[in-house]
Scaffold this motif. Structure first.
Motif, short mmCIF file in Angstrom:
data_model
loop_
_atom_site.label_atom_id
_atom_site.label_comp_id
_atom_site.label_asym_id
_atom_site.label_seq_id
_atom_site.Cartn_x
_atom_site.Cartn_y
_atom_site.Cartn_z
N TYR A 181 42.93 58.33 7.82
CA TYR A 181 41.55 58.36 8.31
C TYR A 181 41.03 56.94 8.57
CZ TYR A 181 36.69 59.98 8.74
OH TYR A 181 35.43 60.26 9.21
N THR B 24 42.64 69.81 -3.62
CA THR B 24 42.55 68.36 -3.76
C THR B 24 42.62 67.66 -2.41
OG1 THR B 24 43.69 68.53 -5.90
CG2 THR B 24 43.60 66.35 -4.87
N GLU C 284 52.38 64.63 0.07
CA GLU C 284 51.82 63.38 0.57
C GLU C 284 52.81 62.61 1.43
OE1 GLU C 284 48.78 62.97 0.55
OE2 GLU C 284 47.82 62.80 -1.40
N GLY D 98 43.66 60.41 3.78
CA GLY D 98 42.54 59.48 3.69
C GLY D 98 42.91 58.10 4.20
N GLU D 99 44.11 57.64 3.90
CA GLU D 99 44.58 56.36 4.42
C GLU D 99 44.70 56.41 5.94
OE1 GLU D 99 48.21 55.75 2.35
OE2 GLU D 99 47.26 55.34 0.41
N SER E 245 43.60 64.89 0.27
CA SER E 245 44.85 64.13 0.39
C SER E 245 44.58 62.63 0.52
CB SER E 245 45.63 64.61 1.61
OG SER E 245 46.64 63.70 1.97
N LYS E 246 45.17 61.86 -0.39
CA LYS E 246 45.02 60.40 -0.31
C LYS E 246 45.73 59.83 0.91
CE LYS E 246 44.37 59.61 -5.27
NZ LYS E 246 44.89 58.93 -6.49
N ALA E 247 46.88 60.41 1.26
CA ALA E 247 47.62 59.92 2.42
C ALA E 247 46.85 60.21 3.71
CB ALA E 247 49.00 60.56 2.48
N PRO F 177 40.82 65.03 3.94
CA PRO F 177 41.32 63.72 3.53
C PRO F 177 40.50 63.20 2.35
CG PRO F 177 39.86 63.45 5.39
CD PRO F 177 39.95 64.93 5.13
N TYR F 178 41.12 62.36 1.54
CA TYR F 178 40.35 61.71 0.47
C TYR F 178 39.73 60.44 1.04
CZ TYR F 178 38.99 59.05 -3.61
OH TYR F 178 38.25 58.32 -4.50
N VAL F 179 38.41 60.44 1.11
CA VAL F 179 37.66 59.26 1.54
C VAL F 179 36.63 58.96 0.47
CG1 VAL F 179 36.20 58.25 3.33
CG2 VAL F 179 37.99 59.86 3.97
N LYS F 180 36.59 57.75 0.00
CA LYS F 180 35.72 57.35 -1.10
C LYS F 180 34.26 57.73 -0.82
CE LYS F 180 34.64 53.35 -4.01
NZ LYS F 180 34.86 51.87 -4.21
#
Length: 242
Positions: A172, A163, A116, A169-170, A165-167, A149-152
């Motif tokens: 994005y 998994t 990340e 996603g940010e 990626s939250k980073a 990317p992790y997007v809600k």
């Protein structure tokens, strides 16, 4: 109008039976040089670009020599964006800004894997790129990554090795490109919706899974996605972000 074929992970020998003109081939990783060569001959895109997936290392016999913002020596004729950004006006008569980030979120070495914290470096590279300095991501038409990317409220089922990626996603949300193309998660793994039309602050972005392929019509002048399809037209799930 720009006709795009985006591919990732699964080598399906599709045919351009109508000899349709394609402007852009985008590879999101985990595909062999032989398969990409087949697609380039079959669809004859004007320009081809790629990021690496976590399985691409096997195609490099020795240690990996950095291929970034350059044409690959292994994937002949394909421009590599491991962690960079480019305006395609440099290569074709279309004002399309495309950014890429390679690898899967796991332990290992870049560009086939990332952590990340590696995204922070990538964001700095985008911010301080001399061509785009001061615009803070606003110009990105298409973002390409292997890892999603992790997007809600988007991808809900995934294993430990896939998994989001939250980073990323940010990134994005900050960049909010018109299109984000990713791979890594195969539709057959979890049988769920993997394509999304995301609305945020009166803007629209499309998060699209390229496994095994997507056909995209993009109006680069109006900055609008006109059509998305595979073997039939796709209707991505709508997601509203606050």
């Amino acid at each position: 109008m720009t006709n795009i074929i985006a591919v990732s992970d699964e080598e399906i020998y599709i045919h351009n039976s109508n000899n349709k003109k394609f402007d852009l081939l985008i590879c999101s990783g985990d595909l062999s040089p032989k398969y990409i060569d087949y697609l380039m001959n079959e669809f004859k895109p004007f320009f081809s670009v790629m990021v690496h997936g976590n399985h691409d290392k096997k195609y490099y016999k020795k240690y990996y020599e950095e291929e970034n913002n350059s044409f690959s020596k292994v994937y002949k004729g394909v421009y590599v964006l491991n962690h960079s950004i480019v305006n395609l006006k440099k290569f074709m008569k279309k004002d399309i800004v495309l950014s890429g980030f390679s690898g899967a979120l796991s332990y290992g070495f870049r560009p086939f894997y990332f952590k990340e914290k590696d995204i922070n470096r990538f964001k700095r590279e985008i911010l301080f790129n001399t061509t785009f300095k001061g615009n803070r991501y606003r110009l990105i038409d298409i973002m390409v990554s292997h890892n999603p990317p992790y997007v809600k409220n988007t991808i809900k089922k995934y294993g430990q090795s896939h998994t989001p990626s939250k980073a990323l996603g940010e990134f994005y949300i900050k960049a909010f490109p018109k299109i984000w193309i990713y791979g890594h998660i195969h539709p057959s793994y979890y049988f769920q919706e993997l394509d999304f039309e995301i609305r945020y602050q009166n803007k629209i972005s499309y998060l699209l899974n390229a496994v095994p392929y997507k056909l995209i019509k993009y109006d680069e002048e109006k900055k609008q996605v006109i059509e998305i399809s595979t073997f039939k037209r796709c209707s991505p799930k709508k997601v509203m972000l606050k």
